[in-house]
Write a protein that holds these residues in place. Structure first.
Motif, short mmCIF file in Angstrom:
data_model
loop_
_atom_site.label_atom_id
_atom_site.label_comp_id
_atom_site.label_asym_id
_atom_site.label_seq_id
_atom_site.Cartn_x
_atom_site.Cartn_y
_atom_site.Cartn_z
N UNK A 72 15.85 56.10 33.47
CA UNK A 72 14.90 55.00 33.24
C UNK A 72 14.99 54.34 31.88
N UNK A 73 16.13 54.44 31.22
CA UNK A 73 16.34 53.82 29.91
C UNK A 73 17.65 53.04 29.93
N UNK A 74 17.95 52.28 28.91
CA UNK A 74 19.25 51.61 28.85
C UNK A 74 20.37 52.64 28.88
N UNK A 75 21.49 52.24 29.46
CA UNK A 75 22.62 53.16 29.63
C UNK A 75 23.61 52.97 28.48
N UNK A 76 23.81 54.00 27.66
CA UNK A 76 24.80 53.90 26.59
C UNK A 76 26.21 54.00 27.18
N UNK A 77 27.18 53.51 26.42
CA UNK A 77 28.57 53.72 26.81
C UNK A 77 28.91 55.18 26.64
N UNK A 78 30.03 55.59 27.24
CA UNK A 78 30.44 56.99 27.11
C UNK A 78 31.94 57.11 27.34
N UNK A 79 32.47 58.22 26.92
CA UNK A 79 33.91 58.46 27.05
C UNK A 79 34.55 58.51 25.67
N UNK A 80 35.84 58.23 25.63
CA UNK A 80 36.61 58.32 24.39
C UNK A 80 36.08 57.33 23.36
#
Length: 162
Positions: A72-80
């Protein structure tokens, strides 16, 4: 899900600064390293329509996911942090990323994407079910242009720009 309350892979803490306007988004993003930027993204409240929608969806839930917590919050980027490949989506799905806390996770687009990335050695697993499920990306980073699930999958230009 409040920041710093134990959600897997939550980049924010309870004291992460919160942007409430587009100007605050720009100000908080300027000096930030990647970790600080993703933490700030994950607590942003600069787009009132998106905040209302993502929180309403997280509270009412789809019947199929009624027993699951929603991010229910903004989605951060993820990965390398320094990827060779950047995968960019428009926005998280209301019952996908908004539920799981990870872009391209929890919906059919993610099922196809992660299976493909795994086949070519760019993902540790062939599925991605939720943040903290053991999935890892190799040389790949995933982000969304709009970090909150928009109503009817249609962000406004101002929301996109913010």
């Amino acid at each position: 899900m409040p920041p710093g309350t134990g959600w897997p892979e939550d980049p924010a803490a309870a004291d992460t600064p919160v942007a409430r306007t587009a100007a605050a988004v720009r100000r908080l993003a300027r000096p930030a390293d990647l970790d600080a930027l993703e933490a700030a993204v994950s607590v942003c409240r600069a787009c009132p329509r998106l905040v209302d929608w993502r929180e309403e969806v997280a509270a009412t839930k789809r019947a199929a996911f009624a027993d699951q917590p929603y991010w229910g919050r903004p989605i951060p980027g993820w990965g390398a942090a320094d990827p060779s490949i950047l995968v960019v989506g428009l926005a998280p799905a209301a019952h996908g990323g908004n539920r799981t806390g990870r872009v391209f996770t929890g919906d059919s687009s993610g099922d196809w994407l992660f299976a493909s990335l795994h086949r070519v050695g760019l993902a540790a697993r062939s599925t991605s079910e939720h943040a903290g499920d053991g999935q890892a990306l190799h040389g790949v980073r995933m982000v969304a242009t709009v970090r909150c699930a928009p109503p009817a999958n249609k962000p406004t230009p101002q929301e996109r720009d913010t």
